[in-house]
Design a protein around this motif. Structure first.
Motif, PDB file in Angstrom:
ATOM      1  N   CYS A 174       0.806  -1.225   0.000  1.00 57.25           N
ATOM      2  CA  CYS A 174       0.000   0.000   0.000  1.00 57.25           C
ATOM      3  C   CYS A 174       0.835   1.269   0.000  1.00 57.25           C
ATOM      4  CB  CYS A 174      -0.918   0.009   1.224  1.00 57.25           C
ATOM      5  SG  CYS A 174      -0.034   0.264   2.782  1.00 57.25           S
ATOM      6  N   CYS A 179       7.219   2.319   5.019  1.00 61.33           N
ATOM      7  CA  CYS A 179       6.780   3.102   3.865  1.00 61.33           C
ATOM      8  C   CYS A 179       6.456   4.545   4.247  1.00 61.33           C
ATOM      9  CB  CYS A 179       5.576   2.439   3.187  1.00 61.33           C
ATOM     10  SG  CYS A 179       4.161   2.202   4.282  1.00 61.33           S
ATOM     11  N   CYS A 237      -1.206  -1.738   5.055  1.00 60.20           N
ATOM     12  CA  CYS A 237      -1.233  -3.169   4.702  1.00 60.20           C
ATOM     13  C   CYS A 237      -0.318  -4.004   5.582  1.00 60.20           C
ATOM     14  CB  CYS A 237      -0.883  -3.359   3.228  1.00 60.20           C
ATOM     15  SG  CYS A 237       0.858  -3.118   2.871  1.00 60.20           S
ATOM     16  N   CYS A 274       5.458  -3.861   4.356  1.00 62.36           N
ATOM     17  CA  CYS A 274       6.856  -3.404   4.396  1.00 62.36           C
ATOM     18  C   CYS A 274       7.452  -3.825   5.739  1.00 62.36           C
ATOM     19  CB  CYS A 274       6.934  -1.894   4.205  1.00 62.36           C
ATOM     20  SG  CYS A 274       5.890  -0.949   5.317  1.00 62.36           S
TER      21      CYS A 274
HETATM   22  S1  FES Z   1       2.164  -0.595   5.367  1.00 67.66           S
HETATM   23 FE1  FES Z   1       1.698  -1.082   3.325  1.00 67.66          FE
HETATM   24  S2  FES Z   1       3.654  -0.844   2.348  1.00 67.66           S
HETATM   25 FE2  FES Z   1       4.042  -0.142   4.378  1.00 67.66          FE
END
Ligand code: FES
Ligand code: HEM
Ligand code: SF4
Lengths: 248, 220
Positions: free
Chosen positions: A58, A84, A63, A66
């Motif tokens: 995301c 992220c 999400c 990462c």
């Molecule tokens: S929380 Fe989705 S890429 Fe970092």
């Protein structure tokens, strides 16, 4: 800014990995950490080298994909953010940044910085659900009165994105914060009561089976959790577990 | 029940219950020892009572021994499993940035306490058992204080005791409040409870240190 990166490179799950040094130049302080990694990878592709594999989806902190362990901390030096959302302004020109995968036996490395977190999925599948009648006469959830405080706490617990930072930070690689958030989000609501006893027993059993460590209440998980999941959830899960053991 | 002991949470509860029992024991032990520097006669009387009361000797003492053994064996088992759970070590681990030294090194403080316990039993418990049950000496309610004071003539022993008590402080600083969390107690009283446990963690070992130093320096 110009940076030196020390990154864990590992060809595949069975290969022996090692730390490799890279240099990146002209990094803007407005970039996110993942954008900085994109710059590095473009550089690597241009010179015919294998880009660094890392998880992301995301890129807006929801999400939980990462998953880098940056300079000794999951998701890096900032508080309450995922990788992220980490900005390069948290670093200084000339810095050396050490980037490793999340380390736990239950999170085996697939490649470079990518780890397999399906152990979390299995914990969730073992009890992180409620059964509802979907034959057309499902009760409207809003028709069930729920105390504001319970609703708020359940919501807080439910904000866990399953990123695994708690495991990565914990000296014991314990998954108690994650599992307790998933137990709590149901334990606090009337809909969760029907399966309460089996839920906590099954989820704790699965957590142990996956090879996560035992909690020693150091509190590192709570400090590093990007969603601020509280240790209260662990105490709640302990209570749920003890009462489930008594009830059978 | 067997399922209860097999799980990580159950092992933590065993740790917590045995730990809390030891914490309670420490308070009682300090109370008796304090009389040694206030009024040696009282110390003799209390020690004699503890040494010859059948409830203390044949019920509480075995429970205490079992508590210690269960606690440290479980502690080593837990920490061994925890070391294994990490797998490959981090090249740069930031453990000190998000958790206290005391909480991360319970095994070290615990191991020092265990070593100290060895010395402590060698100093007092073994001679006492030999006196009572092997040599079958007569009861003598005046021997306790002189025996105690004699041990603390040695500056080395006094130093070792004090060092062990400092590590006991660190062990309790984390352990006492951690035990409540392990048993699921975390509510609006927990901030206050934590303060209390931390004061206890400092005051009790400090009391033992004061006694050791008083005994040592009053006999120079
Ligand atoms: S929380 Fe989705 S890429 Fe970092
Ligand atoms: C005999 C040597 C000892 C060893 C090897 C030892 C080791 C340990 C270990 C490894 C832990 C687990 C860390 C954790 O769960 O946070 C622990 C917890 C604890 N210890 Fe000890 N310990 C010893 C003696 C003591 C003594 C003498 C006391 C009290 C007077 C004590 C009180 C506690 C408490 C209260 C806990 C916390 C339990 C919990 O977190 O649930 N320990 N100990
Ligand atoms: S509890 Fe926090 S750190 Fe752990 S998985 Fe959930 S969001 Fe990530």
């Amino acid at each position: 800014m110009n940076l030196t990166l020390k990154i864990w490179r590992q060809k595949d799950a069975n290969a022996k990995g090692k730390m490799v040094d890279y240099k990146v130049t002209d990094i803007s302080e407005h970039m996110s950490f993942l954008e900085m990694m994109d710059v590095l990878n473009e550089q690597l592709v241009n010179t015919g080298e294998e880009p660094v594999a890392f998880d992301h989806d995301c890129r807006e902190g929801i999400c939980g994909m990462c998953s880098m362990y940056i300079n000794g901390k999951p998701h890096g030096p900032d508080k309450g953010v995922t990788t992220c959302q980490l900005h390069m302004r948290m670093f200084k020109d000339g810095d050396t940044i050490v980037i490793e995968p999340f380390r736990a036996v239950a999170f085996p490395v697939i490649k470079d910085l990518v780890v397999d977190r399906s152990s979390f999925e299995r914990i969730q599948q073992s009890g992180g659900f409620i059964s509802v009648n979907t034959s057309g006469n499902t009760q409207d959830a809003n028709a069930i009165p729920i105390a504001k405080e319970a609703a708020d706490k359940a919501m807080d617990a439910a904000t866990c994105i399953g990123c695994g930072a708690c495991v990565a930070a914990c000296k014991n690689a314990s998954a108690m914060l994650f599992t307790s958030a998933k137990v709590s989000q149901y334990a606090l609501l009337p809909q969760g009561q029907v399966e309460a006893v089996e839920r906590v027993q099954n989820m704790v059993r699965q957590m142990d089976l996956e090879g996560f460590g035992n909690c020693t209440n150091t509190g590192a998980c709570e400090v590093e959790c990007p969603k601020g999941i509280s240790l209260e959830n662990i105490a709640r899960m302990n209570r749920e577990y003890l009462s489930a053991s008594v009830k059978g | 029940m067997s399922g209860l002991i097999k799980s990580s949470i159950a092992r933590k509860v065993v740790m917590a219950l045995s730990g809390l029992f030891l914490v309670f024991f420490l308070g009682q032990h300090l109370f008796i020892n304090l009389t040694a520097i206030i009024d040696p006669d009282t110390f003799n009387t209390l020690s004699h009572f503890m040494g010859y009361n059948p409830l203390v000797q044949f019920i509480l003492q075995p429970v205490l021994i079992a508590g210690v053994v269960i606690h440290f064996i479980m502690g080593f088992v837990l920490e061994l499993q925890n070391k294994k759970a990490r797998g490959v070590k981090y090249a740069k681990y930031g453990g000190s940035t998000n958790a206290s030294w005391a909480s991360r090194n319970m095994l070290i403080s615990g191991a020092v306490i265990l070593a100290f316990l060895g010395l402590h039993l060698y100093d007092f418990w073994f001679p006492e058992m030999a006196y009572k049950y092997i040599e079958s000496n007569p009861e003598d309610a005046t021997r306790y204080f002189p025996e105690l004071a004699h041990k603390f003539h040695s500056p080395v022993r006094t130093g070792v005791y004090c060092l062990a008590f400092v590590l006991l402080m660190l062990h309790l600083w984390h352990g006492f409040s951690s035990a409540f969390q392990s048993m699921g107690v975390n509510n609006k009283y927990s901030t206050g409870l934590r303060k209390f446990t931390q004061i206890y963690a400092i005051v009790i070992p400090l009391g033992f240190i004061v006694i050791a130093l008083c005994l040592h320096f009053s006999h120079l």
